[in-house]
Design a protein around this motif. Structure first.
Motif, short mmCIF file in Angstrom:
data_model
loop_
_atom_site.label_atom_id
_atom_site.label_comp_id
_atom_site.label_asym_id
_atom_site.label_seq_id
_atom_site.Cartn_x
_atom_site.Cartn_y
_atom_site.Cartn_z
N LYS A 30 -69.50 -28.34 56.22
CA LYS A 30 -69.43 -29.20 57.41
C LYS A 30 -70.59 -28.93 58.39
CE LYS A 30 -65.41 -30.46 55.78
NZ LYS A 30 -65.30 -31.71 55.00
N MET A 31 -71.75 -28.63 57.86
CA MET A 31 -72.91 -28.36 58.71
C MET A 31 -73.48 -29.66 59.28
SD MET A 31 -74.95 -25.27 56.73
CE MET A 31 -76.33 -25.38 57.89
N ARG A 32 -74.15 -29.55 60.41
CA ARG A 32 -74.82 -30.69 61.02
C ARG A 32 -76.04 -31.08 60.19
NH1 ARG A 32 -73.87 -31.41 66.58
NH2 ARG A 32 -76.06 -32.04 66.86
N VAL A 33 -76.36 -32.37 60.21
CA VAL A 33 -77.43 -32.89 59.36
C VAL A 33 -78.76 -32.20 59.66
CG1 VAL A 33 -78.82 -34.94 58.82
CG2 VAL A 33 -76.32 -35.14 59.03
N ASN A 71 -79.36 -29.26 60.89
CA ASN A 71 -79.34 -27.87 60.43
C ASN A 71 -79.47 -27.80 58.91
OD1 ASN A 71 -79.01 -27.06 63.05
ND2 ASN A 71 -76.79 -26.79 62.90
N VAL A 72 -78.82 -28.73 58.23
CA VAL A 72 -78.90 -28.76 56.76
C VAL A 72 -80.33 -29.01 56.31
CG1 VAL A 72 -78.23 -30.07 54.70
CG2 VAL A 72 -76.50 -29.41 56.38
N ALA A 73 -81.00 -29.93 56.97
CA ALA A 73 -82.38 -30.26 56.60
C ALA A 73 -83.25 -29.00 56.58
CB ALA A 73 -82.96 -31.29 57.57
N PHE A 74 -83.17 -28.21 57.63
CA PHE A 74 -83.99 -26.99 57.70
C PHE A 74 -83.49 -25.94 56.71
CE2 PHE A 74 -84.58 -28.64 62.16
CZ PHE A 74 -85.89 -29.04 61.97
N GLU A 75 -82.18 -25.89 56.51
CA GLU A 75 -81.59 -24.88 55.62
C GLU A 75 -82.06 -25.04 54.18
OE1 GLU A 75 -79.29 -21.66 54.35
OE2 GLU A 75 -79.83 -22.30 56.39
N VAL A 76 -82.30 -26.28 53.75
CA VAL A 76 -82.70 -26.49 52.35
C VAL A 76 -84.21 -26.66 52.18
CG1 VAL A 76 -80.46 -27.50 51.76
CG2 VAL A 76 -82.36 -29.02 52.43
N GLY A 77 -84.97 -26.41 53.27
CA GLY A 77 -86.42 -26.36 53.10
C GLY A 77 -87.20 -27.53 53.63
N TYR A 78 -86.55 -28.50 54.29
CA TYR A 78 -87.28 -29.63 54.87
C TYR A 78 -87.79 -29.26 56.25
CZ TYR A 78 -85.94 -33.00 51.27
OH TYR A 78 -85.78 -33.67 50.09
N GLU A 79 -88.99 -29.70 56.58
CA GLU A 79 -89.53 -29.47 57.92
C GLU A 79 -89.16 -30.59 58.88
OE1 GLU A 79 -93.71 -28.89 57.56
OE2 GLU A 79 -93.52 -27.03 56.39
N SER A 80 -88.78 -31.75 58.32
CA SER A 80 -88.46 -32.91 59.15
C SER A 80 -87.06 -33.43 58.81
CB SER A 80 -89.49 -34.01 58.92
OG SER A 80 -89.03 -35.25 59.41
N PRO A 81 -86.11 -33.41 59.77
CA PRO A 81 -84.78 -33.98 59.51
C PRO A 81 -84.82 -35.46 59.15
CG PRO A 81 -84.71 -32.56 61.44
CD PRO A 81 -86.17 -32.71 61.07
N SER A 82 -85.77 -36.19 59.73
CA SER A 82 -85.85 -37.63 59.42
C SER A 82 -86.28 -37.85 57.98
CB SER A 82 -86.81 -38.34 60.38
OG SER A 82 -88.11 -37.77 60.29
N GLN A 83 -87.24 -37.04 57.50
CA GLN A 83 -87.64 -37.14 56.09
C GLN A 83 -86.47 -36.77 55.18
OE1 GLN A 83 -90.52 -34.29 54.77
NE2 GLN A 83 -90.81 -35.26 52.77
N PHE A 84 -85.75 -35.72 55.54
CA PHE A 84 -84.57 -35.32 54.76
C PHE A 84 -83.57 -36.46 54.68
CE2 PHE A 84 -80.13 -33.88 55.29
CZ PHE A 84 -79.91 -33.44 53.99
N SER A 85 -83.27 -37.09 55.81
CA SER A 85 -82.28 -38.18 55.83
C SER A 85 -82.72 -39.34 54.95
CB SER A 85 -82.04 -38.65 57.26
OG SER A 85 -81.43 -37.63 58.03
#
Length: 299
Positions: free
Chosen positions: A260-263, A265-279
């Motif tokens: 139930k992690m925030r989006v 936080n998840v982006a950075f946790e799995v190695g993305y530098e940009s949450p928008s790119q991750f989404s």
């Protein structure tokens, strides 16, 4: 109901929480149980290396131009994690029920060292074909008996403690004796491209957050970049960079659904530098935005 299915239903009664679908580690190390009480549309899936056995319900898998069904009459034996797409078919009244037995590399070496001459298993380059591990194998009488012995062990905590590891070992042994035994055997042959790629996959799955490069992975595998790229794609069906992206997105799905992690936080946790790119990449891959990842929970 068959005796086979009845043993799976006993596990359901023991392990099911209030959730319609779920998965748990059992009392036997390396053996997990899962259930899905709904039909889940086609979506990306990444199984870890292991043996997948369905006791009730069925799944439809898609890999490239191939389509295959696996159910209580078959099992899957995966030497390496291979991304594919999958439909899951279960209902509240008749949920999909299954177990998974992890591949234990030291155990494989032990079995091969003791019995390879009697098992008559040979390294087979076709095992480097990503289709091989995802080709359902018919559940013959010996595999069915071994699986039922494992399920019976799970009925009793003391049986699980005393006999469980050997029961799981018997399932792996039966896979080695079966028509896809070379899928596991090749993992023990250290200098083959298949085994070298398998070791690279271990690193990817443990260090997916890091800035892994194809050059580094190729060098560690004692291959040129072009040779490593070809071998990797032959084993997994993907290029190294495509595979790393899929692993990151699969780990992200788990963090979103189960932790139930925030989006962001998840982006950075799995190695993305940009949450928008991750989404963007998550939605492109799973066809739903990260905020709706719960729809993918137990595919």
């Amino acid at each position: 109901m068959t005796a086979f299915a009845a043993l799976f239903h006993e596990l359901l009664e023991r392990y099911r929480t209030g959730a319609t679908s779920g998965g748990v580690a059992t009392s036997i190390p390396g053996v997990s149980f899962f259930w899905v009480g709904e039909t889940i549309p086609r979506a990306p899936l990444l199984y870890n290396a292991g043996v997948v056995i369905i006791g009730q319900g069925f799944k439809i898998g898609y890999l490239g131009d191939r389509k295959f069904r696996y159910d209580s009459h078959t099992y899957l034996a995966l030497g390496v994690p291979v991304p594919f797409e999958c439909e899951t078919h279960g209902t509240l009244d008749e949920p999909l029920l299954g177990i998974r037995v992890d591949i234990n590399i030291p155990l494989l070496h032990e079995l091969i060292a003791k019995f390879s001459s009697q098992l008559h298993i040979e390294s087979n380059e076709s095992a480097s074909d990503p289709h091989v591990g995802l080709e359902p194998v018919s559940m013959d009488d010996s595999m069915l008996t071994a699986t039922m012995r494992l399920l019976t062990c799970l009925r009793d905590p003391l049986d699980s403690k005393v006999l469980g590891v050997d029961a799981a070992k018997e399932v792996i042994y039966r896979v080695l004796r079966g028509p896809k035994g070379h899928v596991l055997y090749n993992l023990t042959q250290h200098q083959t491209p298949y085994a070298m790629v398998a070791r690279s996959l271990e690193r990817i799955h443990s260090e997916y957050r890091e800035g892994l490069t194809v050059d580094d992975l190729a060098r560690e595998s004692a291959m040129s970049v072009s040779s490593f790229h070809r071998a990797f794609k032959k084993v997994t069906g993907d290029s190294p960079l495509q595979y790393i992206k899929k692993v990151r997105l699969d780990k992200a799905k788990s963090l979103l659904v189960h932790d139930k992690m925030r989006v962001n936080n998840v982006a950075f946790e799995v190695g993305y530098e940009s949450p928008s790119q991750f989404s963007r990449e998550f939605k492109r891959y799973y066809k739903v935005p990260p905020s709706e990842a719960h729809a993918l929970a137990y595919n």
